[in-house]
Scaffold this motif. Structure first.
Motif, short mmCIF file in Angstrom:
data_model
loop_
_atom_site.label_atom_id
_atom_site.label_comp_id
_atom_site.label_asym_id
_atom_site.label_seq_id
_atom_site.Cartn_x
_atom_site.Cartn_y
_atom_site.Cartn_z
N ASP A 159 30.11 42.99 38.50
CA ASP A 159 30.35 41.65 39.03
C ASP A 159 29.12 40.76 38.86
OD1 ASP A 159 33.05 41.98 39.85
OD2 ASP A 159 32.37 43.15 41.56
N GLY B 52 35.12 33.82 33.80
CA GLY B 52 36.31 34.55 33.34
C GLY B 52 36.78 34.10 31.98
N ASN C 110 29.75 30.66 38.75
CA ASN C 110 30.55 31.87 38.91
C ASN C 110 31.99 31.56 39.29
OD1 ASN C 110 30.68 34.94 39.39
ND2 ASN C 110 31.37 34.11 41.34
N ASP D 293 38.18 36.40 38.74
CA ASP D 293 37.41 35.86 37.61
C ASP D 293 37.00 36.95 36.63
OD1 ASP D 293 35.57 37.07 39.28
OD2 ASP D 293 34.44 35.24 39.71
N ARG D 294 36.82 38.18 37.09
CA ARG D 294 36.44 39.26 36.18
C ARG D 294 37.56 39.56 35.19
NH1 ARG D 294 35.21 44.15 39.38
NH2 ARG D 294 37.23 44.97 38.76
N PHE E 63 35.74 44.15 32.61
CA PHE E 63 35.43 42.72 32.57
C PHE E 63 35.84 42.22 31.20
CE2 PHE E 63 31.57 39.62 32.23
CZ PHE E 63 32.41 38.52 32.38
N ASP F 179 36.07 49.92 36.18
CA ASP F 179 36.40 48.50 36.22
C ASP F 179 36.21 47.89 34.84
OD1 ASP F 179 36.85 48.27 39.11
OD2 ASP F 179 34.69 48.66 39.28
N GLU G 102 43.99 43.75 33.74
CA GLU G 102 42.91 44.72 33.81
C GLU G 102 43.46 46.15 33.83
OE1 GLU G 102 39.02 46.04 36.49
OE2 GLU G 102 40.28 44.40 37.17
N VAL H 267 29.60 39.26 35.51
CA VAL H 267 30.49 38.09 35.57
C VAL H 267 29.69 36.87 35.98
CG1 VAL H 267 32.54 37.10 36.63
CG2 VAL H 267 32.46 39.55 36.13
#
Length: 549
Positions: free
Chosen positions: A378, A394, A390, A149-150, A180, A178, A156, A381
């Motif tokens: 996260d 995304g 949740n 979902d991120r 998002f 990371d 990515e 997110v």
């Protein structure tokens, strides 16, 4: 002496509290425009918006051709049904079928780009070409939830590589980060502020610092009842090329300042922070390892040799980037938030009191069996969907596909041909504007980006006409009078620099959203208005005009 009322009817002073983006609507009305203005209204020159009038065509062609290929793949499933039912792409043999599709469409715009993208992903990034094609096909069809979902897995990695090139460059950088994917920079701001608050990293009454001038919402959000934050402004100096002095940066040494928010290159001055300032902040962070930094670097791709504060202080910095301006993609709503794998945010979460950790455990226990270990990114997110949703978080997958294609287009453009073309375009517009205003160009500033121009009346007016005139204008006009006169008399719309935290009366001109001939007209309109103020000043003070001398 009474204030002038030549700006027209209505309480101009009462509009001082309006955001510049709301005041823009009043200026459009004054210029005779409607609630919604489009480029078709050629008689009005709206230089108030930052929306560019250019866009990247190659990755868009690639997007549409990829969509056609993905549709062909979808139609291979359920082919026996005549009712228009398709299915998910099939991974097996996907590369071979794509090569056939590319040969059949050789010479069609976008095809060579897609072939190059597949090769780059495979040969330069070391990713599986078949997996990449499958992610792109499924993503562009929008046939599945975003998983993870991120951000989609390979997307990515591609976006992270793009951010490394554009935001970090050749600067040493240890570790991984990371990403998002979010709905533009505006969503990034919303999610970051909210997640910091919900996780007790900022609370009502806390103090944050803003690097001003800055994009207006960074000024307005802390004032909302949701946050009620105290704000310390670090003021860049127009006379110093819009750089921060050491004295201003030293405000970050105060332990009461929990976070520092800046836009770099700045908005509206459109100047990147110089190397000395970046390094000075990095030294402060060494003394204050608890300081949280957010750097919004949307204009970094227009700068020469840009290096983000994220490169120098990766463990303390949240990087926000939007694809909107560089690729002409404001309507796509494409943005990214990046955090280092080892960051001060996660460390501060782990150090919260037992009571606060218990509250957060309860908040996130519905989405993970180990809520205490949930990383800040996260949590971003989860908070983007109020935690309870949740599982459907995304960015939409077609958006992520276009983001990946934009990134690959830039990564593959090793000579920076697209970037250099945009720089030439906006800098030529700036020269035309200044030439017609009658402002002599200053020596080239290696930190100037030129996406916007700030027409600082106090600074530029003093350079051209002297301090006495500037003080007379300030004493005898309302703050927005010049802007309303430009709108009403010349149908030229600018934004007030005041709303971005500038210290002097000024107007922001976007150099991205009109053609060069339009900036010639804007420059002439500004010069004509200034000449009228000079005549009024000469009559009021008994001085001879330049023409009479």
């Amino acid at each position: 002496m009474a204030k002038s009322t030549q700006s027209g009817s209505g309480d101009r002073a009462g509009m001082a509290s309006l955001s510049p983006f709301e005041l823009k609507d009043e200026l459009i009305k004054a210029a005779g425009g409607g609630a919604v203005e489009r480029p078709a209204n050629l008689s009005m020159l709206n230089a108030g918006r930052g929306n560019p009038n250019f866009l990247a065509t190659v990755p868009r062609h690639g997007f549409w051709q990829l969509g056609l290929f993905a549709m062909r793949e979808s139609e291979r499933s359920f082919a026996y049904m005549s009712e228009g039912v398709g299915g998910f792409p099939m991974h097996e043999g996907l590369e071979e079928r794509f090569e056939i599709f590319a040969r059949e469409n050789k010479g069609v715009p976008g095809i060579s780009f897609l072939l190059g993208a597949v090769s780059y992903v495979r040969d330069q990034l070391g990713l599986n070409a078949g997996d990449f094609l499958y992610e792109m096909c499924e993503g562009i069809l929008g046939s599945n939830y975003p998983v993870p979902d991120r951000m989609l897995k390979l997307s990515e990695q591609i976006v992270a590589q793009y951010l490394r090139r554009e935001m970090i460059g050749k600067h040493p950088f240890v570790g991984d980060f990371d990403v998002f994917a979010v709905e533009g920079g505006t969503a990034a701001m919303t999610y970051v502020f909210n997640t910091l608050r919900e996780n007790f990293l900022i609370s009502a009454g806390d103090t944050i610092a803003l690097g001003t001038p800055i994009f207006t919402p960074y000024i307005e959000i802390p004032q909302l009842n949701d946050y009620k934050l105290n704000v310390v402004n670090l003021e860049a100096d127009v006379a110093n090329g819009w750089q921060f002095s050491k004295q201003e940066l030293d405000k970050l040494r105060d332990p009461k300042v929990k976070a520092f928010f800046l836009v770099n290159p700045s908005n509206p001055p459109s100047v990147k922070m110089d190397t000395k300032s970046l390094e000075y902040i990095a030294d402060i962070v060494k003394e204050r390892p608890d300081l949280i930094i957010l750097t919004d670097d949307v204009y970094g791709t227009f700068a020469d040799d840009f290096v983000s504060l994220f490169a120098l202080c990766p463990q303390n910095t949240i990087l926000v980037y939007s694809y909107s301006k560089y690729f002409g993609a404001t309507g796509w709503r494409l943005g990214a938030i990046a955090t280092h794998r080892e960051n001060v945010l996660d460390k501060q979460l782990a150090a919260l009191s037992k009571e606060k950790r218990a509250q957060l455990h309860a908040r996130y226990e519905s989405i993970t069996t180990e809520p205490d270990k949930l990383m800040f990114i996260d949590r971003l997110v989860a908070e983007s969907r109020t935690v309870a949703l949740n599982h459907t978080a995304g960015l939409s997958t077609p958006q992520q596909v276009q983001m990946a294609l934009f990134s690959l287009f830039s990564l593959m453009d090793t000579p920076d041909a697209y970037k250099n073309a945009l720089k030439r375009l906006i800098r030529s517009r700036k020269q035309a504007l200044y030439r017609e205003i009658g402002i002599a160009p200053e020596a080239k500033d290696e930190n100037a980006v030129d996406y916007y121009a700030v027409l600082d009346m106090e600074y530029l007016g003093e350079r051209r006409h002297g301090r006495e005139l500037v003080e007379w204008i300030i004493d005898n006009t309302e703050p927005s009078e010049m802007l309303f006169r430009l709108a009403k008399e010349a149908r030229v719309v600018l934004l007030p620099g005041r709303g971005f935290g500038t210290q002097h009366p000024s107007g922001r001109v976007s150099l991205a959203n009109l053609n060069e001939s339009d900036y010639v007209q804007i420059g002439r309109a500004i010069r004509k208005l200034m000449d009228e103020y000079i005549e009024r000043y000469n009559k009021a003070t008994g001085k001879k005009s330049d023409k009479a001398k």
